[in-house]
Design a protein around this motif. Structure first.
Motif, PDB file in Angstrom:
ATOM      1  N   THR A  10       2.938   1.178 -25.348  1.00 42.62           N
ATOM      2  CA  THR A  10       2.921   2.081 -27.056  1.00 42.62           C
ATOM      3  C   THR A  10       3.983   0.386 -26.900  1.00 42.62           C
ATOM      4  OG1 THR A  10       3.817   3.694 -25.181  1.00 42.62           O
ATOM      5  CG2 THR A  10       4.820   3.193 -26.878  1.00 42.62           C
ATOM      6  N   TYR A  32       7.644  -5.054 -29.553  1.00 38.93           N
ATOM      7  CA  TYR A  32       7.928  -5.438 -28.257  1.00 38.93           C
ATOM      8  C   TYR A  32       6.488  -4.382 -27.465  1.00 38.93           C
ATOM      9  CZ  TYR A  32      11.984  -6.933 -27.288  1.00 38.93           C
ATOM     10  OH  TYR A  32      13.502  -7.819 -27.408  1.00 38.93           O
ATOM     11  N   GLU A  34       5.406  -1.904 -24.545  1.00 38.11           N
ATOM     12  CA  GLU A  34       6.154  -1.665 -23.644  1.00 38.11           C
ATOM     13  C   GLU A  34       5.025  -0.451 -22.487  1.00 38.11           C
ATOM     14  OE1 GLU A  34       9.650  -1.752 -22.054  1.00 38.11           O
ATOM     15  OE2 GLU A  34       9.243  -3.108 -23.371  1.00 38.11           O
ATOM     16  N   PRO A  35       5.235  -0.122 -21.276  1.00 36.58           N
ATOM     17  CA  PRO A  35       3.705   0.791 -20.770  1.00 36.58           C
ATOM     18  C   PRO A  35       3.508   2.017 -21.473  1.00 36.58           C
ATOM     19  CG  PRO A  35       5.499  -0.507 -19.144  1.00 36.58           C
ATOM     20  CD  PRO A  35       6.000  -0.578 -20.566  1.00 36.58           C
ATOM     21  N   LYS A  36       2.388   2.728 -21.972  1.00 37.99           N
ATOM     22  CA  LYS A  36       1.968   3.175 -22.709  1.00 37.99           C
ATOM     23  C   LYS A  36       3.519   4.549 -21.834  1.00 37.99           C
ATOM     24  CE  LYS A  36      -0.910   5.555 -24.955  1.00 37.99           C
ATOM     25  NZ  LYS A  36      -0.918   5.606 -26.424  1.00 37.99           N
ATOM     26  N   THR A  38       6.296   4.998 -21.541  1.00 39.62           N
ATOM     27  CA  THR A  38       7.806   4.733 -22.304  1.00 39.62           C
ATOM     28  C   THR A  38       7.811   5.112 -23.832  1.00 39.62           C
ATOM     29  OG1 THR A  38       8.217   2.053 -21.426  1.00 39.62           O
ATOM     30  CG2 THR A  38       9.363   2.609 -23.285  1.00 39.62           C
ATOM     31  N   GLY A  39       9.167   5.878 -24.062  1.00 40.50           N
ATOM     32  CA  GLY A  39       9.394   6.800 -25.041  1.00 40.50           C
ATOM     33  C   GLY A  39      10.848   6.272 -25.570  1.00 40.50           C
ATOM     34  N   GLU A  42      14.249   5.861 -24.373  1.00 44.05           N
ATOM     35  CA  GLU A  42      14.034   5.288 -22.806  1.00 44.05           C
ATOM     36  C   GLU A  42      14.069   3.393 -23.171  1.00 44.05           C
ATOM     37  OE1 GLU A  42      10.849   3.640 -18.566  1.00 44.05           O
ATOM     38  OE2 GLU A  42      10.681   5.152 -19.739  1.00 44.05           O
ATOM     39  N   ILE A  43      13.280   2.753 -23.916  1.00 44.12           N
ATOM     40  CA  ILE A  43      13.894   1.160 -24.527  1.00 44.12           C
ATOM     41  C   ILE A  43      15.251   1.444 -25.368  1.00 44.12           C
ATOM     42  CG2 ILE A  43      12.058   1.874 -26.572  1.00 44.12           C
ATOM     43  CD1 ILE A  43      11.841  -1.021 -25.706  1.00 44.12           C
ATOM     44  N   ARG A  46      17.961   0.937 -22.150  1.00 45.59           N
ATOM     45  CA  ARG A  46      17.024  -0.040 -21.755  1.00 45.59           C
ATOM     46  C   ARG A  46      18.208  -1.342 -22.458  1.00 45.59           C
ATOM     47  NH1 ARG A  46      12.129  -2.046 -21.443  1.00 45.59           N
ATOM     48  NH2 ARG A  46      11.275   0.526 -20.764  1.00 45.59           N
ATOM     49  N   TYR A  85       9.559   3.325 -33.763  1.00 53.92           N
ATOM     50  CA  TYR A  85       8.770   3.583 -32.456  1.00 53.92           C
ATOM     51  C   TYR A  85       7.510   3.229 -33.637  1.00 53.92           C
ATOM     52  CZ  TYR A  85       3.868   5.388 -31.097  1.00 53.92           C
ATOM     53  OH  TYR A  85       3.046   5.476 -30.512  1.00 53.92           O
ATOM     54  N   LYS A 148       6.425 -10.252 -23.522  1.00 50.99           N
ATOM     55  CA  LYS A 148       6.312  -8.824 -24.158  1.00 50.99           C
ATOM     56  C   LYS A 148       7.052  -8.613 -25.027  1.00 50.99           C
ATOM     57  CE  LYS A 148       9.350  -5.982 -21.678  1.00 50.99           C
ATOM     58  NZ  LYS A 148       9.973  -4.978 -21.266  1.00 50.99           N
TER      59      LYS A 148
END
Length: 185
Positions: A10, A32, A34-36, A38-39, A42-43, A46, A85, A148
């Motif tokens: 993502t 960035y 991120e793992p698929k 990841t919302g 969440e990012i 973080r 996004y 990343k």
């Protein structure tokens, strides 16, 4: 595993504002990966935690709007981070060449996000006045990459008029209907 879909990633656009905090990173934008699963929240959390460790959590603010930031309106007492996004962007020719999900997630350096607006200045309006701004971002390198995040080096905006927005919506709905039909057969 049962859907046989790959979790390829993502993408998010992350911009940093605050000269006294970010110094040379001030005003810079990155994509960035991120793992698929990841919302956006969440990012965002973080990044607040990461930069909060350096600057103090109370000094880090997330900008929750994807519009262009007017730096003069930002409070210089805070480190501002804008997270949006984005999806990989392909023109019609590329879409015919990149048939698989894997091909649409590798060797990519263009991303898009959309923002609704009306000519009267509001975000949302009736169908006759609803416009959409598509922002296409180009990175300096392609994903996958050793890091990343990759810096954005070019931005292009396309403005869709109400008739184009309606046509886009119909295309999206027909694609969703077709996908549901395939799922049920």
């Amino acid at each position: 595993m049962h859907t046989k879909k790959r979790l390829l990633g993502t993408f998010f656009r992350v911009a940093f504002y605050g000269q006294s905090f970010f110094e040379e990173e001030d005003g810079k934008e990155y994509i960035y990966k991120e793992p698929k699963l990841t919302g956006l929240s969440e990012i965002s959390l973080r990044l607040v935690k990461l930069y909060g460790e350096n600057f103090g959590t109370e000094n880090v603010k997330i900008i929750q709007d994807s519009d262009k930031v007017n730096v003069k309106e930002l409070d210089p007492k805070y480190a501002h981070i804008q997270v949006t996004y984005v999806k990989p962007y392909f023109d019609d020719k590329e879409l015919t060449e990149r048939k698989t999900e894997f091909e649409r997630n590798h060797n990519i350096n263009r991303f898009v996000f959309e923002a609704p607006y009306t000519l009267s200045g509001k975000k949302q309006g009736c169908i006759e006045e609803q416009c959409k701004r598509c922002t296409i971002l180009t990175t300096s390198n392609s994903f996958p990459y050793v890091k990343k995040r990759i810096s954005i080096n070019y931005e292009q905006q396309i403005h869709l008029k109400p008739t184009d927005v309606a046509t886009d919506k119909i295309k999206l709905q027909s694609c969703k209907s077709f996908a549901l039909l395939l799922m049920w057969t």
